[in-house]
Design a protein around this motif. Structure first.
Motif, short mmCIF file in Angstrom:
data_model
loop_
_atom_site.label_atom_id
_atom_site.label_comp_id
_atom_site.label_asym_id
_atom_site.label_seq_id
_atom_site.Cartn_x
_atom_site.Cartn_y
_atom_site.Cartn_z
N VAL A 115 0.82 -1.21 0.00
CA VAL A 115 0.00 0.00 0.00
C VAL A 115 0.86 1.27 0.00
O VAL A 115 0.32 2.37 -0.06
CB VAL A 115 -0.97 0.01 1.20
N VAL A 116 2.18 1.11 0.05
CA VAL A 116 3.10 2.24 -0.05
C VAL A 116 3.61 2.29 -1.49
O VAL A 116 4.35 1.41 -1.91
CB VAL A 116 4.27 2.11 0.94
N SER A 117 3.18 3.31 -2.24
CA SER A 117 3.40 3.32 -3.68
C SER A 117 4.44 4.31 -4.16
O SER A 117 4.89 4.21 -5.31
CB SER A 117 2.08 3.60 -4.41
N TRP B 42 10.38 4.82 -11.17
CA TRP B 42 10.84 5.58 -12.34
C TRP B 42 9.76 6.50 -12.89
O TRP B 42 10.06 7.57 -13.45
CB TRP B 42 11.30 4.63 -13.43
N TRP B 43 8.51 6.13 -12.74
CA TRP B 43 7.37 6.83 -13.34
C TRP B 43 6.95 8.07 -12.56
O TRP B 43 6.19 8.91 -13.06
CB TRP B 43 6.17 5.88 -13.38
N ASP B 44 7.38 8.19 -11.32
CA ASP B 44 6.88 9.20 -10.39
C ASP B 44 7.38 10.59 -10.79
O ASP B 44 8.58 10.82 -10.85
CB ASP B 44 7.38 8.85 -8.98
N TRP C 131 12.17 -1.57 -16.91
CA TRP C 131 10.73 -1.72 -17.17
C TRP C 131 10.52 -1.71 -18.67
O TRP C 131 10.98 -0.80 -19.36
CB TRP C 131 9.98 -0.56 -16.53
N ALA C 132 9.84 -2.74 -19.17
CA ALA C 132 9.52 -2.79 -20.60
C ALA C 132 8.09 -3.26 -20.78
O ALA C 132 7.57 -4.03 -19.98
CB ALA C 132 10.47 -3.74 -21.32
N GLY D 5 14.73 -1.71 -21.47
CA GLY D 5 13.43 -1.07 -21.32
C GLY D 5 13.52 0.43 -21.43
O GLY D 5 14.35 0.96 -22.17
N VAL D 6 12.70 1.13 -20.63
CA VAL D 6 12.51 2.57 -20.82
C VAL D 6 13.08 3.43 -19.69
O VAL D 6 13.01 4.65 -19.76
CB VAL D 6 11.01 2.89 -20.97
N ILE D 7 13.63 2.83 -18.66
CA ILE D 7 14.07 3.61 -17.51
C ILE D 7 15.36 4.36 -17.82
O ILE D 7 16.30 3.81 -18.43
CB ILE D 7 14.26 2.70 -16.27
#
Length: 288
Positions: A161-163, A190-192, A216-217, A234-236
């Motif tokens: 639950v910790v995102s 990475w998305w944050d 991440w891919a 991937g994309v990171i």
């Protein structure tokens, strides 16, 4: 083959099907200097045997995975989870003491998801904070840092639950940084849009307990847990994230932790070599 970066650590999950003896051997034979261990392979041989094996390997110990899973409401199951976390703290302290010079006593925590039938994610996060309050004195007495690992939001319902790193730091703020810190894992953060700001905050607060990398891919597999890849596949942006971590003064080892069925199907020594190569291409240039 690329030179082995002295700060590379192989998280045992990357070579999941290797038993402890094999994991230690292929890591050391490849010239890697550090390893992060998982509780299941350690418990298969017993802690006393595991500590001797680690000491004999000459490897540094970087993290123990994993503790946590304490979002359950009060009751016998929650009490059992807390007791299991105390055992994990003991294991972490013993393994760190057995590892080579520079080992770190870090227990990575996955908070846990929503209890069955619950929609109260705020309450679940509060139970994470409460559990840390219960465990922190024990961890401090053992010299162990509890590292809250934020997981990507797709895991919020069933695993964590910790995102975000910010949420992890908000929870950790109640405790001394040497007792409760955070795991910075590229796959999960990475998305944050606030990721670099929160990495800087974690550095200022002295709470980066470990830095873990993988890529991440898309498309994601049916089991999203197994969607991690070698860095560069991937994309990171590992340059930006690693630069942000290093700018905080972080000087510890950097773990590669990969969950991927195709990678797991390969021989462990091959995976370690491929990990060395991908680390050399994507992370090492930032460390020079």
């Amino acid at each position: 083959m690329s030179a082995v970066d002295p700060r590379l650590s192989i998280n045992q999950a990357t070579i999941k099907y290797a038993d402890l003896a094999t994991a230690l051997r292929v890591t050391a034979d490849a010239g890697v200097q550090a390893i992060g261990l998982w509780r299941e392979p350690v418990n298969e041989v017993g802690l006393d045997v595991a500590t001797k094996m680690l000491a004999d390997s000459g490897l540094r110990f970087t993290t123990h995975c994993r503790g946590g899973f304490f979002t359950l409401p009060a009751g016998a199951a929650r009490d059992a989870a807390l007791d299991d976390n105390r055992r994990a703290i003991d294991e972490t302290a013993a393994l760190a003491a057995a590892g080579a010079e520079g080992s770190t006593a870090v227990l990575v925590l996955v908070a846990g998801g929503l209890p069955e039938g619950s929609r109260d994610i705020v309450g679940a996060r509060e139970r994470v904070r409460d559990a840390l309050g219960t465990l922190a004195p024990y961890a401090q007495s053992a010299g162990v840092t509890l590292a809250i690992e934020p997981l990507h939001p797709m895991f919020a319902s069933d695993r964590c639950v910790v995102s975000t790193l910010g949420q992890a730091l908000d929870i950790a703020a109640d405790f001394a940084p040497e007792v409760v810190g955070a795991a910075v894992d590229t796959f999960h953060i990475w998305w944050d849009p606030q990721v670099e700001e929160q990495i800087a905050r974690a550095g200022r607060e002295g709470r980066i307990a470990t830095y873990q990398v993988c890529d991440w891919a898309t498309p994601l597999p049916a089991d999203v847990l197994l969607s991690r890849h070698y860095m560069g596949d991937g994309v990171i942006d590992f340059t930006a994230l690693t630069r942000a971590v290093i700018a905080t003064g972080y000087d510890r080892d950097i773990e590669v932790e990969i969950f991927n069925a195709d990678i797991w199907s390969r021989p462990a020594d091959v995976v370690v070599r491929e990990t060395i190569e991908s680390f050399a291409r994507t992370v090492s240039p930032v460390l020079r």
